[in-house]
Design an enzyme around this catalytic site. Structure first.
Site, PDB file in Angstrom:
ATOM      1  CD  GLU A 120      12.438  -4.978  -5.835  1.00  0.00           C
ATOM      2  OE1 GLU A 120      11.648  -5.073  -4.883  1.00  0.00           O
ATOM      3  OE2 GLU A 120      12.316  -4.139  -6.743  1.00  0.00           O
ATOM      4  CB  THR A 168       6.188  -5.261  -9.523  1.00  0.00           C
ATOM      5  OG1 THR A 168       6.293  -3.923  -9.049  1.00  0.00           O
ATOM      6  CG2 THR A 168       7.300  -5.524 -10.518  1.00  0.00           C
TER       7      THR A 168
HETATM    8  N1  LIG Z   1       9.339  -2.880   2.688  1.00  0.00           N
HETATM    9  C1  LIG Z   1       8.384  -2.900   1.758  1.00  0.00           C
HETATM   10  N2  LIG Z   1       8.024  -1.739   1.150  1.00  0.00           N
HETATM   11  C2  LIG Z   1       7.043  -1.722   0.214  1.00  0.00           C
HETATM   12  N3  LIG Z   1       6.348  -2.807  -0.173  1.00  0.00           N
HETATM   13  C3  LIG Z   1       6.669  -3.987   0.393  1.00  0.00           C
HETATM   14  C4  LIG Z   1       7.709  -4.072   1.362  1.00  0.00           C
HETATM   15  N4  LIG Z   1       7.805  -5.388   1.723  1.00  0.00           N
HETATM   16  C5  LIG Z   1       6.879  -6.058   1.031  1.00  0.00           C
HETATM   17  N5  LIG Z   1       6.179  -5.227   0.221  1.00  0.00           N
HETATM   18  C6  LIG Z   1       5.090  -5.613  -0.692  1.00  0.00           C
HETATM   19  O1  LIG Z   1       5.538  -5.386  -2.029  1.00  0.00           O
HETATM   20  C7  LIG Z   1       4.457  -4.987  -2.847  1.00  0.00           C
HETATM   21  C8  LIG Z   1       4.832  -3.665  -3.512  1.00  0.00           C
HETATM   22  O2  LIG Z   1       5.931  -3.887  -4.330  1.00  0.00           O
HETATM   23  P1  LIG Z   1       5.811  -3.684  -5.886  1.00  0.00           P
HETATM   24  O3  LIG Z   1       4.568  -4.363  -6.393  1.00  0.00           O
HETATM   25  O4  LIG Z   1       7.111  -4.084  -6.477  1.00  0.00           O
HETATM   26  O5  LIG Z   1       5.576  -2.130  -6.002  1.00  0.00           O
HETATM   27  P2  LIG Z   1       6.597  -0.952  -6.082  1.00  0.00           P
HETATM   28  O6  LIG Z   1       6.605  -0.586  -7.513  1.00  0.00           O
HETATM   29  O7  LIG Z   1       5.983   0.161  -5.329  1.00  0.00           O
HETATM   30  O8  LIG Z   1       7.879  -1.428  -5.543  1.00  0.00           O
HETATM   31  C9  LIG Z   1       3.251  -4.815  -1.939  1.00  0.00           C
HETATM   32  O9  LIG Z   1       2.480  -5.992  -2.057  1.00  0.00           O
HETATM   33  C10 LIG Z   1       3.863  -4.741  -0.550  1.00  0.00           C
HETATM   34  O10 LIG Z   1       3.016  -5.248   0.462  1.00  0.00           O
HETATM   35  N1  LIG Z   2      11.889  -3.870 -14.278  1.00  0.00           N
HETATM   36  C1  LIG Z   2      10.813  -4.026 -13.333  1.00  0.00           C
HETATM   37  C2  LIG Z   2      10.722  -2.762 -12.506  1.00  0.00           C
HETATM   38  C3  LIG Z   2       9.579  -2.731 -11.526  1.00  0.00           C
HETATM   39  O1  LIG Z   2       9.593  -1.480 -10.873  1.00  0.00           O
HETATM   40  P1  LIG Z   2       8.544  -1.116  -9.735  1.00  0.00           P
HETATM   41  O2  LIG Z   2       8.945   0.239  -9.263  1.00  0.00           O
HETATM   42  O3  LIG Z   2       7.215  -1.134 -10.373  1.00  0.00           O
HETATM   43  O4  LIG Z   2       8.683  -2.162  -8.671  1.00  0.00           O
HETATM   44  C4  LIG Z   2       9.521  -4.237 -14.114  1.00  0.00           C
HETATM   45  O5  LIG Z   2       9.284  -3.447 -15.018  1.00  0.00           O
HETATM   46  O6  LIG Z   2       8.789  -5.194 -13.831  1.00  0.00           O
END
Ligand SMILES: Nc1ncnc2c1ncn2[C@@H]1O[C@H](COP(=O)(O)OP(=O)(O)O)[C@@H](O)[C@H]1O
Ligand SMILES: N[C@@H](CCOP(=O)(O)O)C(=O)O
Length: 293
Positions: A120, A168
């Site tokens: 993350e 995020t």
């Molecule tokens: N294995 C993965 N699965 C999904 N997203 C990934 C992965 N590895 C890297 N990413 C990147 O993480 C970002 C999505 O994560 P995030 O913003 O936390 O959204 P989510 O809430 O869907 O987790 C995108 O930019 C994506 O390219």
């Molecule tokens: N506590 C984090 C949780 C983010 O969850 P995601 O599913 O959007 O990756 C935040 O609120 O930033």
């Protein structure tokens, strides 16, 4: 070869910012790992075109590093990236469980949580564990610096995912840096109510505790149509509605009998704002499961 199904998750649940999480019975990622001299990652499925296959940039790369477990990895995405449904976490959680098994590392599920959370940090800048914990352990989870506690809960849910992306990393920038003592008291009260509701599998208490006066109002501004979606879900019987994770998905708790109607109203409300959406009629579910070994 080991294959693991790793569920989507909903973090925060309103009052539990960076602490609460819930495993969802659907959707899920499927992660397959095979021993290899060098790590390679292949991604297929929903939104695969937006996900880097470079191990330095994919969340599973950090898990490989932490477990010192090079592998040929295939991720079949069922959880769309930038959804608010723990997409990046599902892959990391699945990889942690699969690689631990593949290399016989002998770590417990609880010990895998901070390892998966390293993934993350790659995408959001913070190793928040509130998505990886439920994706690994299942149920409703409370994660703090001291570790994670989880309980099984039977609570029907709807998550409605609009066809827009919110990262995020961006959504963390709108989180207020301070809160008043009144807001703190309200948040603690709501969080405690929600936790009691989960322990009793009581959708009324869970819904009541999903309100948050600090983070959610700021995040909701990033989601076109949010107020209407929330109101229509309540009209259809939802007991609580909030932003799922960092959004843009919106999550509603409800009774089983109302789930279909809540889902339909949420989709329709997004359509009224000119946004296509899909809804998952789901519930709190189990954690990552080995489906092939
Ligand atoms: N294995 C993965 N699965 C999904 N997203 C990934 C992965 N590895 C890297 N990413 C990147 O993480 C970002 C999505 O994560 P995030 O913003 O936390 O959204 P989510 O809430 O869907 O987790 C995108 O930019 C994506 O390219
Ligand atoms: N506590 C984090 C949780 C983010 O969850 P995601 O599913 O959007 O990756 C935040 O609120 O930033």
């Amino acid at each position: 070869m080991v294959t693991v199904r790793a569920p989507a998750t909903s973090a925060n649940l309103g009052s539990g910012f960076d602490v609460f999480g819930a495993a969802l019975s659907r959707p899920a990622d499927v992660v397959t790992v095979e021993k290899a001299a060098e790590t390679t990652i292949e991604v297929t499925g929903v939104g695969a075109q937006y996900i880097p296959e470079d191990p330095e940039k994919n969340t599973v790369g950090a898990v490989v590093e932490a477990l010192d477990a090079p592998a040929r990895i295939h991720i079949d995405k069922g959880v769309r990236p930038a959804s608010g449904l723990g997409s990046s976490a599902a892959s990391a959680a699945g990889a942690a469980v699969a690689l631990n098994r593949l290399y016989d590392r002998g770590l417990s599920r609880e010990e895998l949580v901070p390892i998966a959370a390293e993934g993350e940090a790659v995408v959001s800048g913070v190793a928040h564990a509130d998505n990886v914990a439920p994706s690994i352990l299942g149920g409703f989870t409370v994660t703090t610096a001291e570790g994670t506690h989880s309980v099984d809960a039977a609570v029907p849910l709807v998550v409605c995912l609009p066809d827009v992306a919110v990262s995020t990393r961006d959504a963390r920038r709108v989180v207020p840096e301070t809160a008043s003592i009144e807001d703190l008291v309200e948040t603690v009260g709501n969080a405690a109510t929600l936790a009691v509701g989960m322990c009793r599998s009581d959708p009324d208490l869970v819904g009541l505790g999903m309100t948050d006066p600090v983070v959610t109002p700021e995040r909701a501004r990033l989601i076109t149509g949010y107020d209407d979606v929330r109101e229509r879900a309540f009209d259809a019987g939802a007991t609580g509605v909030t932003v799922s994770g960092a959004g843009p998905a919106v999550i509603a708790a409800c009774r089983e009998r109302d789930r279909r109607g809540v889902a339909a109203e949420m989709i329709d409300a997004f359509a009224g704002a000119g946004i296509e959406a899909r809804a998952y009629q789901t519930r709190i579910g189990r954690g990552s499961t080995v489906i092939d070994d």
